[in-house]
Design a protein around this motif. Structure first.
Motif, PDB file in Angstrom:
ATOM      1  N   UNK A   1      71.723  38.789  -7.732  1.00 50.52           N
ATOM      2  CA  UNK A   1      72.640  38.670  -8.838  1.00 50.52           C
ATOM      3  C   UNK A   1      72.462  39.854  -9.784  1.00 50.52           C
ATOM      4  N   UNK A   2      73.471  40.081 -10.591  1.00 46.57           N
ATOM      5  CA  UNK A   2      73.388  41.105 -11.621  1.00 46.57           C
ATOM      6  C   UNK A   2      73.378  40.419 -12.981  1.00 46.57           C
ATOM      7  N   UNK A   3      72.333  40.698 -13.751  1.00 44.66           N
ATOM      8  CA  UNK A   3      72.231  40.199 -15.119  1.00 44.66           C
ATOM      9  C   UNK A   3      72.796  41.275 -16.029  1.00 44.66           C
ATOM     10  N   UNK A   4      73.788  40.920 -16.830  1.00 40.76           N
ATOM     11  CA  UNK A   4      74.372  41.883 -17.759  1.00 40.76           C
ATOM     12  C   UNK A   4      74.441  41.231 -19.135  1.00 40.76           C
ATOM     13  N   UNK A   5      73.827  41.900 -20.117  1.00 42.56           N
ATOM     14  CA  UNK A   5      73.808  41.409 -21.487  1.00 42.56           C
ATOM     15  C   UNK A   5      74.626  42.385 -22.319  1.00 42.56           C
ATOM     16  N   UNK A   6      75.622  41.846 -23.061  1.00 47.27           N
ATOM     17  CA  UNK A   6      76.486  42.697 -23.866  1.00 47.27           C
ATOM     18  C   UNK A   6      76.605  42.161 -25.290  1.00 47.27           C
ATOM     19  N   UNK A   7      76.721  43.084 -26.226  1.00 42.47           N
ATOM     20  CA  UNK A   7      76.955  42.755 -27.627  1.00 42.47           C
ATOM     21  C   UNK A   7      77.757  43.908 -28.215  1.00 42.47           C
ATOM     22  N   UNK A   8      78.798  43.607 -28.957  1.00 44.70           N
ATOM     23  CA  UNK A   8      79.653  44.655 -29.510  1.00 44.70           C
ATOM     24  C   UNK A   8      78.815  45.643 -30.327  1.00 44.70           C
ATOM     25  N   UNK A   9      79.082  46.939 -30.114  1.00 40.94           N
ATOM     26  CA  UNK A   9      78.372  47.993 -30.822  1.00 40.94           C
ATOM     27  C   UNK A   9      77.050  48.380 -30.183  1.00 40.94           C
ATOM     28  N   UNK A  10      76.672  47.682 -29.125  1.00 43.94           N
ATOM     29  CA  UNK A  10      75.404  47.913 -28.445  1.00 43.94           C
ATOM     30  C   UNK A  10      75.657  48.291 -26.990  1.00 43.94           C
TER      31      UNK A  10
ATOM     32  N   UNK B   1      63.331  38.446 -21.015  1.00 42.42           N
ATOM     33  CA  UNK B   1      63.587  38.849 -22.382  1.00 42.42           C
ATOM     34  C   UNK B   1      64.258  40.215 -22.360  1.00 42.42           C
ATOM     35  N   UNK B   2      65.398  40.313 -23.011  1.00 37.36           N
ATOM     36  CA  UNK B   2      66.171  41.551 -23.013  1.00 37.36           C
ATOM     37  C   UNK B   2      66.526  41.902 -24.442  1.00 37.36           C
ATOM     38  N   UNK B   3      66.374  43.162 -24.788  1.00 34.35           N
ATOM     39  CA  UNK B   3      66.816  43.663 -26.082  1.00 34.35           C
ATOM     40  C   UNK B   3      67.877  44.714 -25.829  1.00 34.35           C
ATOM     41  N   UNK B   4      69.025  44.562 -26.484  1.00 36.32           N
ATOM     42  CA  UNK B   4      70.060  45.593 -26.408  1.00 36.32           C
ATOM     43  C   UNK B   4      70.032  46.381 -27.711  1.00 36.32           C
ATOM     44  N   UNK B   5      70.359  47.665 -27.614  1.00 31.28           N
ATOM     45  CA  UNK B   5      70.268  48.567 -28.753  1.00 31.28           C
ATOM     46  C   UNK B   5      71.625  49.169 -29.073  1.00 31.28           C
TER      47      UNK B   5
ATOM     48  N   UNK C   1      74.541  51.741 -29.572  1.00 27.75           N
ATOM     49  CA  UNK C   1      74.908  52.979 -28.898  1.00 27.75           C
ATOM     50  C   UNK C   1      74.336  54.135 -29.712  1.00 27.75           C
ATOM     51  N   UNK C   2      73.648  55.042 -29.068  1.00 23.84           N
ATOM     52  CA  UNK C   2      73.082  56.216 -29.730  1.00 23.84           C
ATOM     53  C   UNK C   2      71.655  56.051 -30.198  1.00 23.84           C
ATOM     54  N   UNK C   3      71.125  54.829 -30.208  1.00 22.33           N
ATOM     55  CA  UNK C   3      69.751  54.587 -30.662  1.00 22.33           C
ATOM     56  C   UNK C   3      68.777  54.877 -29.520  1.00 22.33           C
ATOM     57  N   UNK C   4      68.678  56.136 -29.163  1.00 26.68           N
ATOM     58  CA  UNK C   4      67.929  56.557 -27.980  1.00 26.68           C
ATOM     59  C   UNK C   4      66.439  56.244 -28.097  1.00 26.68           C
ATOM     60  N   UNK C   5      65.865  56.355 -29.299  1.00 20.83           N
ATOM     61  CA  UNK C   5      64.428  56.063 -29.441  1.00 20.83           C
ATOM     62  C   UNK C   5      64.164  54.587 -29.742  1.00 20.83           C
ATOM     63  N   UNK C   6      65.212  53.778 -29.765  1.00 21.27           N
ATOM     64  CA  UNK C   6      65.124  52.320 -29.874  1.00 21.27           C
ATOM     65  C   UNK C   6      64.400  51.848 -31.139  1.00 21.27           C
ATOM     66  N   UNK C   7      64.682  52.508 -32.271  1.00 21.89           N
ATOM     67  CA  UNK C   7      64.053  52.097 -33.528  1.00 21.89           C
ATOM     68  C   UNK C   7      65.001  51.334 -34.448  1.00 21.89           C
ATOM     69  N   UNK C   8      66.201  51.009 -33.960  1.00 18.69           N
ATOM     70  CA  UNK C   8      67.152  50.238 -34.760  1.00 18.69           C
ATOM     71  C   UNK C   8      68.085  51.081 -35.605  1.00 18.69           C
ATOM     72  N   UNK C   9      67.992  52.418 -35.517  1.00 23.09           N
ATOM     73  CA  UNK C   9      68.845  53.315 -36.300  1.00 23.09           C
ATOM     74  C   UNK C   9      69.374  54.408 -35.383  1.00 23.09           C
ATOM     75  N   UNK C  10      70.551  54.911 -35.727  1.00 25.22           N
ATOM     76  CA  UNK C  10      71.096  56.070 -35.034  1.00 25.22           C
ATOM     77  C   UNK C  10      71.034  57.221 -36.029  1.00 25.22           C
ATOM     78  N   UNK C  11      70.211  58.224 -35.708  1.00 26.02           N
ATOM     79  CA  UNK C  11      70.023  59.325 -36.658  1.00 26.02           C
ATOM     80  C   UNK C  11      69.615  60.608 -35.926  1.00 26.02           C
ATOM     81  N   UNK C  12      69.169  61.579 -36.697  1.00 25.50           N
ATOM     82  CA  UNK C  12      68.803  62.878 -36.155  1.00 25.50           C
ATOM     83  C   UNK C  12      67.689  62.829 -35.134  1.00 25.50           C
ATOM     84  N   UNK C  13      66.797  61.863 -35.249  1.00 21.74           N
ATOM     85  CA  UNK C  13      65.729  61.742 -34.265  1.00 21.74           C
ATOM     86  C   UNK C  13      66.305  61.455 -32.885  1.00 21.74           C
ATOM     87  N   UNK C  14      67.312  60.605 -32.836  1.00 28.08           N
ATOM     88  CA  UNK C  14      67.948  60.297 -31.554  1.00 28.08           C
ATOM     89  C   UNK C  14      68.623  61.539 -30.976  1.00 28.08           C
TER      90      UNK C  14
END
Length: 96
Positions: free
Chosen positions: A1-10, A27-31, A33-46
């Motif tokens: 099976x394929x498990x797919x977790x979706x949330x708008x903006x993530x 347990x799955x965490x979605x981040x 879009x753009x939060x490449x370092x997975x810290x909850x923010x999209x910024x210059x670090x990403x």
């Protein structure tokens, strides 16, 4: 099976799983879009992480590549860096 977790903006999380007679807990965490370092923010670090991956000095895992591919063209490149910077500055929003 394929498990797919979706949330708008993530970015979606997709994973192949095997189902049998035992219970499965995942347990799955979605981040964002753009939060490449997975810290909850999209910024210059990403944006920096994406630039570093393009230069070969940083390796992104498969999900980080999904997070970074903001224009969904299957590539992580300078366009994605620009979009990440714009999201961080508040001049771009994504509708997906």
């Amino acid at each position: 099976y394929t498990l797919k977790v979706e949330k708008k903006g993530h970015a979606p999380w997709t994973e192949e799983i095997t189902v049998d007679s035992t219970a499965i807990v995942k347990n799955v965490t979605v981040y964002l879009w753009g939060d490449v370092n997975k810290d909850g923010k999209v910024n210059g670090t990403d944006a920096l992480w994406v630039r570093q991956s393009g230069a070969g000095s940083r390796t992104l895992d498969a999900y980080q590549k999904v997070l970074a591919d903001l224009n969904r063209d299957g590539k992580v490149n300078g366009t994605d860096v620009l979009w990440i910077r714009q999201i961080g500055a508040g001049s771009r929003t994504l509708t997906y």
